[in-house]
Design a protein around this motif. Sequence first.
Motif, short mmCIF file in Angstrom:
data_model
loop_
_atom_site.label_atom_id
_atom_site.label_comp_id
_atom_site.label_asym_id
_atom_site.label_seq_id
_atom_site.Cartn_x
_atom_site.Cartn_y
_atom_site.Cartn_z
N CYS A 25 23.27 -21.68 10.69
CA CYS A 25 24.15 -20.53 10.47
C CYS A 25 23.35 -19.23 10.53
O CYS A 25 23.82 -18.22 11.07
N TYR A 26 22.13 -19.26 10.00
CA TYR A 26 21.30 -18.05 10.05
C TYR A 26 20.96 -17.69 11.49
O TYR A 26 20.98 -16.51 11.87
N GLU A 65 18.68 -28.21 7.51
CA GLU A 65 19.76 -27.67 6.70
C GLU A 65 20.71 -26.85 7.58
O GLU A 65 20.29 -26.10 8.46
N GLU A 112 22.34 -24.31 6.79
CA GLU A 112 22.17 -22.87 6.58
C GLU A 112 21.24 -22.25 7.63
O GLU A 112 21.41 -21.11 8.03
N VAL A 138 26.70 -15.54 6.89
CA VAL A 138 26.39 -16.97 6.93
C VAL A 138 27.47 -17.76 6.22
O VAL A 138 28.00 -18.73 6.71
N VAL A 139 27.84 -17.35 5.01
CA VAL A 139 28.90 -18.03 4.26
C VAL A 139 29.89 -16.98 3.79
O VAL A 139 29.75 -16.44 2.69
N LYS A 189 24.38 -30.36 2.55
CA LYS A 189 23.75 -29.24 3.23
C LYS A 189 23.49 -29.50 4.72
O LYS A 189 23.20 -28.56 5.46
N GLN A 230 29.18 -26.92 1.44
CA GLN A 230 28.66 -26.43 0.18
C GLN A 230 27.89 -27.48 -0.60
O GLN A 230 27.01 -27.15 -1.39
N VAL A 246 27.42 -28.87 9.22
CA VAL A 246 27.63 -27.51 9.69
C VAL A 246 28.78 -27.52 10.70
O VAL A 246 29.00 -28.51 11.40
N ALA A 278 28.06 -23.79 6.64
CA ALA A 278 27.49 -25.08 6.24
C ALA A 278 28.27 -25.60 5.03
O ALA A 278 28.84 -24.83 4.26
#
Length: 626
Positions: free
Chosen positions: A604-605, A599, A601, A427-428, A571, A568, A574, A566
Amino acid sequence: MPAVDKLLLEEALQDSPQTRSLLSVFEEDAGTLTDYTNQLLQAMQRVYGAQNEMCLATQQLSRQLLAYEKQNFALGKGDEEVISTLHYFSNVVDKLNVLHTELAKQLADTMVLPIIQFREKDLTEVSTLKDLFGIASNEHDLSMAKYSRLPKKKENEKAKSEVVKEVAAARRKQHLSSLQYYCALNALQYRKRVAMMEPMIGFAHGQINFFKKGAEMFSQSMDSFLSSVTDMVQSIQVELEAEAEKMRVSQQELLSVDESVYTPDFDVSTPEANRNLIQKAGYLNLRNKTGLVTTTWERLYFFTQGGNLMCQPRGAVAGGLIQDLDNCSVMAVDCEDRRYCFQITTPNGKSGIILQAESKKENEEWICAINNISRQIYLTDNPEAVAIKLNQTALQAVTPITSFGKKQESPCPSQNLKSPETENDKVVPKAAVSIPEADQLIAPGTPIQFDIVLPASEFLDQNRVGRRTNPFGESEDETFPEAEDSLLQQMFIVRFLGSMAVKTDNTTEVIYEAMRQVLAARAIHNIFRMTESHLMVTSQTLRLIDPQTQVTRANFELTSVTQFAAHQENKRLVGFVVRMPESTGGESLSTYVFESNAEGEKICYAINLGKEIIEVQKALHLALEC
């Protein structure tokens, strides 16, 4: 009385775009006042015409009442009482006719005449001065154009002297006409108040006198009210006279300045240029290429704002970005046999714009100011002191110093290592060695696209002839059959911010740098419009779908997405990097930046989960083959 907006006479000589913009507001107000005055005059003339018609009607009624006696009625006996009564009514009507006649005369003198005088005198004067100001401005622009074309050769000193005198005369004429025009517009703000109230005072006085003499129907309260309005008008007249005297004195003081104010390049031999400027504004000639060998020069208003060179056309509300001055270089150049030219060069060495100042002093001050700004002196605590300390010869090119805003360099050099595929699926992901420089991630000057453009194949497919729209909103698009048997389907509401080509996909830092450049470009160019879409994440593709028409705007194979992350801090930001094949046989890398309602994240997930499903399916397929 509330304050009255006024044009500053002191700014008439500079004739800046800000003054022209404020002048356009006064001109718009004068135009609106002219239209309203014509409509008001028509209404008042209609009232006056009705009153005149009343006078004629009562006069005719009186004659008709007296004519009853002269009628030869066949049965006219016993009409003496009627005749005497009609004579009495005739006298009453005659008296009323006198009152109506006086009222009509009073309306003509106190209601219609003042508004006609205001229209024919004040509004016509403003219109005439506007035309004279426009003629003077055009003559000044023509003289400045002729002056700007003067060669550097000294053989034509007589011609140069004549052109300089012509510019001074044109500039003085424009200054005089602008002062007269500004004074007329300022006075109009007072006169329009008087012109609107004075006719109605005359109308009200006429009606009151009419009814007082006829039936004494009005009380003293109306008299006191009209008296107060009259006092107010008189006070405005006193203010107008005082302001007119003040403007007259100010106009005389402004016109009594030295001739050097109007003469360009007055002190050619020893101009006193300020070499410590960190901001500068004024008119310059901009060189524009119109062909392979042809150019044109345009006189525009330029000013510096922070580390940017801005340009504001005459009449515009705000300026636009022309050149980023950070780390650039500036030097005097010879261009098309014109004097006082200088060129701004970008940090990567590409030739930038060429500008021409109107005097040697202006030329040196612009070069010094841009030189100081390019060193980012404006970012220091005391820029004036730093400019004095670091100032060099302003007529030479400047070597830009290290940017104040660059990231702290790592002790070891940045290496361009390709991350394993499993690292891209995180993800990151974290950089293995160091944070690369911005130039290593994105080429300087890379264009940014602020809207989604459909690929050609999808555009033709979605707009093919005979396509039927399902009235129940169900998609009939067979281009993406995986949507039904996909193991993963997640929908996110996103807004497209921008996309740009990048140089590498080895690190997520390229996504963060693209986010920074996209947001900065939107802020600089005042781009606030964003296209909202539905981002569908499946186990095969990323699809951007129009929420209204359900048309797919863009489609990316999940295997072509090499990086995703995403922001930092923010949030909801993306982005992801896509590797696409080109027609030449190579591959291109592009970063797409979005703002999500959820979000980043979570998106990304979902992408990471889709890529893991692809890996599992590949492994299962290989196992079945074995």
